[in-house]
Design an enzyme around this catalytic site. Structure first.
Site, PDB file in Angstrom:
ATOM      1  N   PRO A 232      70.173 -12.060   2.637  1.00 61.67           N
ATOM      2  CG  PRO A 232      70.711 -14.237   2.013  1.00 61.67           C
ATOM      3  CD  PRO A 232      69.536 -13.308   2.185  1.00 61.67           C
ATOM      4  CD  GLU A 233      72.517  -6.225   4.080  1.00 59.25           C
ATOM      5  OE1 GLU A 233      73.523  -5.488   3.986  1.00 59.25           O
ATOM      6  OE2 GLU A 233      71.604  -6.014   4.897  1.00 59.25           O
TER       7      GLU A 233
END
Length: 270
Positions: free
Chosen positions: A2-3
């Site tokens: 996840p960014e």
């Protein structure tokens, strides 16, 4: 992994059920994730009221009225679930509120983390001390980026992934922003003119804002806390599109840099 947009989407989802709520039950169901849970996690969080939530780079922040902040990172496969049907074997942290909500932090691969820091010392947290500016903040500008890149011969893509240059950018959104700005990922960062950096800063902000609006990009285990998937992958310009047409009509290419796939267009990115 996840960014920034996925973490921002997660924080916004959690805010709806946590902000202003007293935590009636806090339970770590194993000893550790990437590193051990704080031994006093329950003591400090249970009974506290959540005053606000925030984000720093790829970390989520849960602030309480006791002056403590829970800092969480989703690692490779982490996600929060709200009112799940069951906790499951990968539900490693359980939080319940006076309002009747149950939140479960799932992390099958256990590369995530949960820490507790004093709210007035959050900036001194080990993950934040040397971190660069937030890309969505107004003070992240072309001159600021130019100063950080001055004299640097490393490729611009690698530099943008360096959290000391700018906080929170990951592989997907760097590929997308470089394509939008028309900058080749291998170009030396210190040789890019300020005018082109101005386009790059605008592209970074636009790509991140669009991804947040779309709920992020769903990769492997990521989903929003309400269970909905992120749909920004439908708007990808180059990422994951090797062999497909770029907007300019040329073919999107892929190469591996430092173990990561780089997607780009050799025609429109110079």
């Amino acid at each position: 992994m996840p960014e920034l947009p996925e973490v921002e989407t997660t924080v916004r989802g959690l805010r709806q059920v946590l902000e202003g709520q007293r935590l009636t039950h806090v339970e770590a169901r194993r000893a550790d994730l990437r590193w051990p849970f704080p031994v006093d996690l329950r003591q400090r969080m249970q009974g506290a009221t959540v005053t606000s939530l925030g984000r720093r780079a790829k970390y989520g922040l849960i602030h309480t009225d006791r002056g403590d902040t829970m800092v969480f990172h989703l690692g490779m496969s982490g996600r929060w679930r709200i009112d799940p049907d069951e906790i499951g074997k990968h539900g490693h942290l359980v939080v319940e509120t006076a309002g009747g909500s149950q939140l479960v932090l799932d992390d099958p691969r256990r590369f995530g983390s949960v820490d507790l820091v004093r709210t007035d010392a959050v900036d001194l947290y080990r993950g934040f001390v040397r971190m660069g500016p937030e890309p969505l903040d107004d003070h992240f500008t072309a001159p600021v980026l130019a100063k950080a890149l001055e004299g640097r011969a490393a490729p611009i893509k690698a530099l943008l992934l360096d959290q000391r240059i700018v906080a929170g950018l990951g592989n997907i959104y760097v590929c997308e922003a470089l394509n939008m700005a028309g900058i080749a990922p291998g170009r030396a960062g210190g040789q890019i003119a300020t005018a082109r950096l101005d386009r790059l800063v605008v592209a970074i902000k636009e790509v991140l804002a669009a991804a947040i609006e779309a709920g992020g990009s769903t990769l492997r285990d990521y989903a929003r806390p309400d269970g909905e998937l992120g749909y920004f992958f439908k708007q990808w310009r180059v990422y994951g599109r090797e062999g497909e047409d770029c907007a300019c009509g040329a073919v999107v290419q892929r190469r591996v840099d430092g173990g990561r796939s780089t997607f780009y267009c050799a025609k429109c990115q110079r």
